[in-house]
Design a protein around this motif. Structure first.
Motif, PDB file in Angstrom:
ATOM      1  N   PRO A 185      52.943  24.330  21.136  1.00  0.00           N
ATOM      2  CA  PRO A 185      53.433  25.716  20.994  1.00  0.00           C
ATOM      3  C   PRO A 185      53.301  26.281  19.582  1.00  0.00           C
ATOM      4  CG  PRO A 185      55.053  24.345  22.125  1.00  0.00           C
ATOM      5  CD  PRO A 185      53.990  23.422  21.623  1.00  0.00           C
ATOM      6  N   PHE A 186      53.179  25.403  18.588  1.00  0.00           N
ATOM      7  CA  PHE A 186      53.172  25.870  17.190  1.00  0.00           C
ATOM      8  C   PHE A 186      51.765  26.122  16.644  1.00  0.00           C
ATOM      9  CE2 PHE A 186      56.804  23.031  17.978  1.00  0.00           C
ATOM     10  CZ  PHE A 186      57.835  23.951  17.827  1.00  0.00           C
ATOM     11  N   LEU A 187      50.751  25.775  17.417  1.00  0.00           N
ATOM     12  CA  LEU A 187      49.369  25.929  16.933  1.00  0.00           C
ATOM     13  C   LEU A 187      49.063  27.385  16.566  1.00  0.00           C
ATOM     14  CD1 LEU A 187      47.387  23.614  19.385  1.00  0.00           C
ATOM     15  CD2 LEU A 187      47.789  23.243  16.937  1.00  0.00           C
ATOM     16  N   PRO A 188      48.102  27.579  15.645  1.00  0.00           N
ATOM     17  CA  PRO A 188      47.771  28.947  15.224  1.00  0.00           C
ATOM     18  C   PRO A 188      47.226  29.784  16.388  1.00  0.00           C
ATOM     19  CG  PRO A 188      46.524  27.322  13.947  1.00  0.00           C
ATOM     20  CD  PRO A 188      47.281  26.570  14.969  1.00  0.00           C
ATOM     21  N   ALA A 189      47.418  31.069  16.262  1.00  0.00           N
ATOM     22  CA  ALA A 189      46.873  32.013  17.239  1.00  0.00           C
ATOM     23  C   ALA A 189      45.589  32.611  16.671  1.00  0.00           C
ATOM     24  CB  ALA A 189      47.893  33.112  17.496  1.00  0.00           C
ATOM     25  N   PRO A 190      44.626  33.011  17.491  1.00  0.00           N
ATOM     26  CA  PRO A 190      44.622  32.841  18.942  1.00  0.00           C
ATOM     27  C   PRO A 190      44.108  31.465  19.363  1.00  0.00           C
ATOM     28  CG  PRO A 190      42.663  34.028  18.260  1.00  0.00           C
ATOM     29  CD  PRO A 190      43.424  33.731  17.012  1.00  0.00           C
ATOM     30  N   ARG A 191      44.358  31.103  20.624  1.00  0.00           N
ATOM     31  CA  ARG A 191      43.814  29.856  21.175  1.00  0.00           C
ATOM     32  C   ARG A 191      42.834  30.181  22.296  1.00  0.00           C
ATOM     33  NH1 ARG A 191      46.888  25.461  23.088  1.00  0.00           N
ATOM     34  NH2 ARG A 191      44.928  24.492  22.494  1.00  0.00           N
ATOM     35  N   VAL A 192      41.785  29.369  22.395  1.00  0.00           N
ATOM     36  CA  VAL A 192      40.796  29.594  23.443  1.00  0.00           C
ATOM     37  C   VAL A 192      41.315  28.976  24.738  1.00  0.00           C
ATOM     38  CG1 VAL A 192      38.362  29.375  24.060  1.00  0.00           C
ATOM     39  CG2 VAL A 192      39.034  29.235  21.674  1.00  0.00           C
ATOM     40  N   VAL A 193      41.311  29.760  25.816  1.00  0.00           N
ATOM     41  CA  VAL A 193      41.747  29.218  27.108  1.00  0.00           C
ATOM     42  C   VAL A 193      40.659  29.475  28.166  1.00  0.00           C
ATOM     43  CG1 VAL A 193      44.223  29.383  26.681  1.00  0.00           C
ATOM     44  CG2 VAL A 193      43.018  31.348  27.625  1.00  0.00           C
ATOM     45  N   PHE A 194      40.704  28.679  29.206  1.00  0.00           N
ATOM     46  CA  PHE A 194      39.729  28.790  30.296  1.00  0.00           C
ATOM     47  C   PHE A 194      40.507  28.965  31.589  1.00  0.00           C
ATOM     48  CE2 PHE A 194      36.691  26.597  33.302  1.00  0.00           C
ATOM     49  CZ  PHE A 194      35.732  27.608  33.275  1.00  0.00           C
ATOM     50  N   LYS A 195      40.354  30.134  32.196  1.00  0.00           N
ATOM     51  CA  LYS A 195      41.090  30.424  33.442  1.00  0.00           C
ATOM     52  C   LYS A 195      40.184  31.191  34.387  1.00  0.00           C
ATOM     53  CE  LYS A 195      45.393  31.425  31.664  1.00  0.00           C
ATOM     54  NZ  LYS A 195      46.374  32.397  31.331  1.00  0.00           N
ATOM     55  N   ASN A 196      40.199  30.803  35.626  1.00  0.00           N
ATOM     56  CA  ASN A 196      39.415  31.493  36.674  1.00  0.00           C
ATOM     57  C   ASN A 196      37.953  31.681  36.270  1.00  0.00           C
ATOM     58  OD1 ASN A 196      41.916  31.773  37.947  1.00  0.00           O
ATOM     59  ND2 ASN A 196      42.296  33.734  36.910  1.00  0.00           N
ATOM     60  N   GLY A 197      37.388  30.639  35.694  1.00  0.00           N
ATOM     61  CA  GLY A 197      35.969  30.703  35.360  1.00  0.00           C
ATOM     62  C   GLY A 197      35.643  31.555  34.151  1.00  0.00           C
ATOM     63  N   GLN A 198      36.656  32.028  33.437  1.00  0.00           N
ATOM     64  CA  GLN A 198      36.422  32.872  32.259  1.00  0.00           C
ATOM     65  C   GLN A 198      37.104  32.271  31.029  1.00  0.00           C
ATOM     66  OE1 GLN A 198      34.877  36.226  31.779  1.00  0.00           O
ATOM     67  NE2 GLN A 198      33.779  35.296  33.498  1.00  0.00           N
TER      68      GLN A 198
END
Lengths: 485, 443
Positions: A299-312
């Protein structure tokens, strides 16, 4: 004396930029003025920058000549301890310069930057697998920047829990930047002396670790090139007092596929992509210092974070507990591409093999040179080994003299006078990309130099003789700083 | 594997010398319970040619010019980079060397950085410049830390028109310190509102970006006077270094420290990094500057040469007493910048900067004719804010489908600025590109 082979006949002199050129020249193809000139308020307008006017040929010759005064990994063996000067694959440069990546604007909508986001996402996955950690951020711009983030994460984690901690344990075998990184985040570094085997004594940690200590910074393998054998026990002690273990991954090149730091008690660690993952050092940067963490710290990691959802792929910015942002955009993306390219070319088995051969090369040098140079710790080393100038002291020859003499033989010196634990340290890290012949030449050269130290010490104290410049007056440079011309 | 030169015979004979029977045995000092026995779960290796195909397809999944017409700057600018600059800076003698700790065989990097420091200091109007930092945001954060430590007052003041990401970085860097940050609001004319500083003397530093995030050129002289009247240091910042080919530099307007972004000086955007943190100061703060510095000296034969200097400020000497933990500089980026500045020269730099300004002015006036409003009246360089009618977001999306990115929507950063877009034009966009955008806006 061994014959010195050198090629100084082509080392040309070159003036400073502003000693060249002529007003009215240009080295740039300026697009035509296809709109009207618009006057700006003269109050705001300054003079032309006071730069020399040069042609393209002037500029190209200038920097080409300068480049020939440099020694790089492509020039020859560069066994700088703690720096992992391995070969930088040329295909990495091709991938990083692809227009789709190098010309990409950081504010492109996510839908139009899927390629870049995929590279970042996958690289994070690979680094998680290699370290055994639960998440990675690629934002830190360098190793020291990663360390700083590590300290911020420790600070944020304790704050969230309501812990107030003022100290952090930093052993003398930790990386050189560690104390400054800790201090920058308001922690008082508590030094710990390594034991006679060159590693952290468990009992000392047991005595020091208390509820005012935020955690410990461990470089493993440490800066003596030794594996911190007690790391699991140390981690347990630190965790029992609600502290965190920071792992400095500067020396990860020794243990890829061999040790997963996440499995042995490390909570946070940084990696140096410009060391372990083959991205070039560039004469001091840019590198990249991703940080890997265990689950509780995500939860403390810098923003932004790369996420992968619904193929995007997308960038998650809404992270309420985040420590914030470390760089203007997403870190040194261009450097990340090179590390990604390296890992994809190597695959799991070659990465492990690289570590094994890096360790083989270092142990081989240790065995071959330990009768010539004083070996600081006579035990199996990891990817680097540490000698000193103790044997040469009788001839009034120092580590510096031997280092400078190596230059005459066309070999870059190892790291010298670091780590501070070993007086007059000579820290050799050959890396896996040096062949046996090149390593044998290094060994033979060092033996020759040691012989010269006995028979003809003057040739060492006056070295180097054939480099572009001879020893430079650093005292004068600091006493009367001249930083611009 | 082409990067691993050891033959089986090499390995065998080397193991013999070491006195172990296998590669595994080299790791005997690692306790069993620390070892990972499995195989890393990573993709199988690719050949160089497979990798090329793979990377081509990833790179193909990105929107870049000339396919796309991108009217976005906002901290990362599209400028032409001469091939000569890319070519000389990719020479492996520059690329594959370490920090120049052995100056006798690093004079190439050292002289280039000395030249960079000189030209960077000139551009910023400072006495000295460092060998570079990670980017404009971290350079500015470091500059504010210098000022905060020097003045030891309660807070530092920063304009809300400093790049929003830079402000985030500043907050991150300051979070473990005792200093507070106040953000100054902006005026209707698109400049920073300094009125609350005129009576308060609790601030140790004032940082202003010019051109600011709205592209407006700030009154730096006035800001410097206010800061100095209250015994604070004044820090000038910028995201678009090209502007100082045309504008009075921050040093000449009274800045004590300047920290900005040099990506425009010959460095590819590369999705935001690496870039070039430029940091300079007046001579009196030289010893407080973090990061590398190159200085001129002589060798033992009396010939001129260069070395890293004033290292006593640095982390590896001062350890926990160091002013910064910074260990590297973005050296190759600084090298690109000096080669780029040398290619332009003083004459070319002015000409190119003027062209950037003129093109942006053209778009500004044409968009105004097309019904756009220019909400902030202060003069701008190559970026400006335009307000379109309600519902422009639908047209923005349609333009995106037509491969035109019509500026950066500002409401993400300034929620009060619905329908406001930050537009950027550099020398890389032609009049016909701008005319196409204008046609689309009208239609």
């Amino acid at each position: 004396m061994k014959e010195v082979i050198h090629n100084s006949g082509l080392v040309l002199d070159e003036k400073l930029l502003w000693e060249k050129g002529k007003k009215g020249r240009i080295g740039f193809s300026i697009p035509p003025q296809d709109v009207a000139v618009a006057e700006l308020d003269p109050e705001l307008v300054g003079e032309d920058p006071d730069f020399p006017d040069l042609s393209e040929v002037d500029v190209v010759r200038h920097f080409t000549r300068l480049s020939t005064w440099n020694f790089g990994v492509d020039t020859g063996m560069y066994p700088l301890g703690s720096c992992t000067m391995k070969y930088n694959p040329k295909t990495n440069e091709r991938q990083a310069s692809l227009a789709g990546l190098s010309e990409a604007h950081p504010f492109l909508p996510e839908s139009l930057s899927q390629g870049a986001l995929q590279i970042m996402y996958e690289l994070e996955q690979y680094l998680m697998e290699i370290t055994g950690m639960d998440a990675v951020t690629l934002q830190p711009a360098a190793g020291a920047h990663g360390e700083m983030l590590g300290m911020l994460l420790i600070h944020a984690w304790h704050s969230k829990k309501g812990n107030s901690r003022s100290k952090i344990i930093v052993p003398d075998t930790a990386h050189g930047t560690n104390p400054a990184s800790a201090a920058l985040c308001g922690y008082k570094p508590i030094p710990v002396k390594s034991d006679e085997n060159g590693i952290i004594p468990v009992e000392t940690i047991r005595e020091l670790m208390d509820d005012e200590t935020a955690g410990i910074m461990i470089t493993n393998p440490n800066t003596l090139g030794l594996f911190e054998e007690n790391i699991q026990e140390i981690s347990e002690i630190v965790h029992a007092e609600d502290g965190l273990v920071y792992g400095d991954g500067a020396n990860m090149n020794a243990v890829m596929g061999i040790v997963k730091m996440g499995n042995i008690g490390v909570d946070i660690m940084h990696l140096n992509l410009h060391k372990t993952f083959s991205t070039p050092h560039g004469g001091g940067g840019p590198g990249a210092g991703p940080v890997a963490v265990k689950k509780d710290l995500i939860p403390f990691l810098p923003a932004p974070r790369v996420v992968f959802k619904n193929g995007q792929y997308s960038l998650e910015k809404n992270l309420p507990d985040s420590v914030g942002r470390m760089t203007a955009f997403y870190g040194h993306f261009n450097v990340l591409i090179k590390a990604y390219s390296y890992i994809r070319q190597m695959g799991p088995d070659n990465l492990k093999k690289a570590s094994r051969l890096a360790v083989l090369n270092a142990n081989y040098i240790k065995e071959q040179l330990k009768d010539t140079l004083h070996l600081a710790y006579d035990r199996p080393c990891m990817h680097e080994c540490i000698f000193s100038d103790k044997n040469q002291a009788a001839h009034k020859i120092s580590t510096m003299d031997m280092a400078k003499r190596l230059l005459d033989y066309g070999i870059h010196p190892p790291t010298v006078y670091f780590p501070l634990v070993v007086h007059g340290a000579i820290m050799v890290e050959p890396t896996e990309t040096e062949s046996k012949e090149d390593i044998d030449l290094f060994i033979e050269t060092f033996k020759t130099i040691a012989k010269e130290a006995e028979e003809n010490p003057d040739i060492l104290t006056s070295a180097p003789h054939v480099s572009k410049r001879r020893r430079l007056d650093e005292v004068e440079a600091a006493r009367h700083p001249c930083l611009t011309g | 594997m082409q990067y691993l030169p050891h033959t089986k015979e090499d390995i065998k004979s080397m193991l013999e010398v070491v006195g172990v029977s296998s590669l595994d045995e080299l790791f005997s000092s690692i306790p069993e319970n620390c070892r990972f026995d499995g195989r890393l779960n990573l993709p199988e290796p690719m050949t160089e040619w497979e990798l090329d195909d793979h990377m081509d397809s990833l790179a193909g999944n990105m929107a870049v010019s000339p396919d796309y017409k991108i009217f976005i700057g906002a901290g990362s600018y599209t400028h032409h980079i001469p091939m000569s600059v890319k070519y000389v800076t990719s020479r492996s003698e520059f690329v594959t060397c370490y920090t120049p700790y052995q100056p006798e065989v690093s004079q190439g990097t050292l002289q280039a950085i000395y030249e960079y420091q000189t030209m960077a200091a000139t551009l910023m109007g400072m006495d000295v410049a460092t060998a570079s930092h990670y980017d404009g945001a971290t350079a500015l954060a470091e500059a504010l830390l210098i000022a905060a430590r020097k003045k030891k007052k309660k807070y530092v003041a920063i304009s809300s028109l400093i790049h929003p990401h830079y402000r985030e970085v500043i907050h991150t860097y300051f979070s473990p310190t005792q200093y507070e940050i106040i953000e100054l609001p902006y005026l209707e004319n698109g400049r920073t509102d300094l009125s609350q500083l005129e009576s308060g003397d609790e601030f140790g530093a004032l940082a202003i970006q010019s051109p600011n995030f709205f592209g407006c050129i700030e009154n730096l002289k006035n800001a410097a006077d206010i800061a100095h009247d209250q015994n604070a240091l004044f820090i000038g910042s910028y995201t678009e270094a090209m502007a100082y080919g045309l504008l009075k530099n921050p040093g000449s307007m009274g800045a004590d420290i300047v920290a900005g972004e040099g990506q425009s000086l010959g460095i590819a955007k590369s999705y935001g990094g690496p870039a070039l943190g430029m940091l300079g100061s007046k001579k009196e703060f030289m010893r407080m500057l973090p990061g590398r510095l190159v200085g001129k000296t002589t060798d033992q034969d009396g010939r001129p040469g260069f070395v890293l200097t004033l290292a006593t400020r640095e982390q590896h000497i001062r350890r926990e007493k160091a002013t910064s933990n910074i260990c590297s500089n973005n050296n190759l980026c600084a090298l690109s910048a000096v080669a780029y500045m040398a290619s332009l020269g003083g004459t070319g730099f002015r000409k190119l900067a003027q062209l950037n300004h003129d093109k942006a002015e053209y778009l500004k006036s044409e968009l105004k004719k097309a019904g756009g409003k220019i909400p902030f009246e202060s003069p701008t360089f190559n970026e400006f804010v335009v307000r379109f009618k309600n519902g422009f977001d639908k047209k923005y999306a349609r333009l995106k489908d037509k491969k035109i990115l019509a500026g950066l929507p500002l409401a993400t950063f300034y929620p009060e600025l619905e329908n406001h877009y930050l537009m950027c034009v550099t020398e890389t966009l032609k009049k016909e590109d701008m005319d196409m955008l204008i046609q689309e806006v009208i239609s």
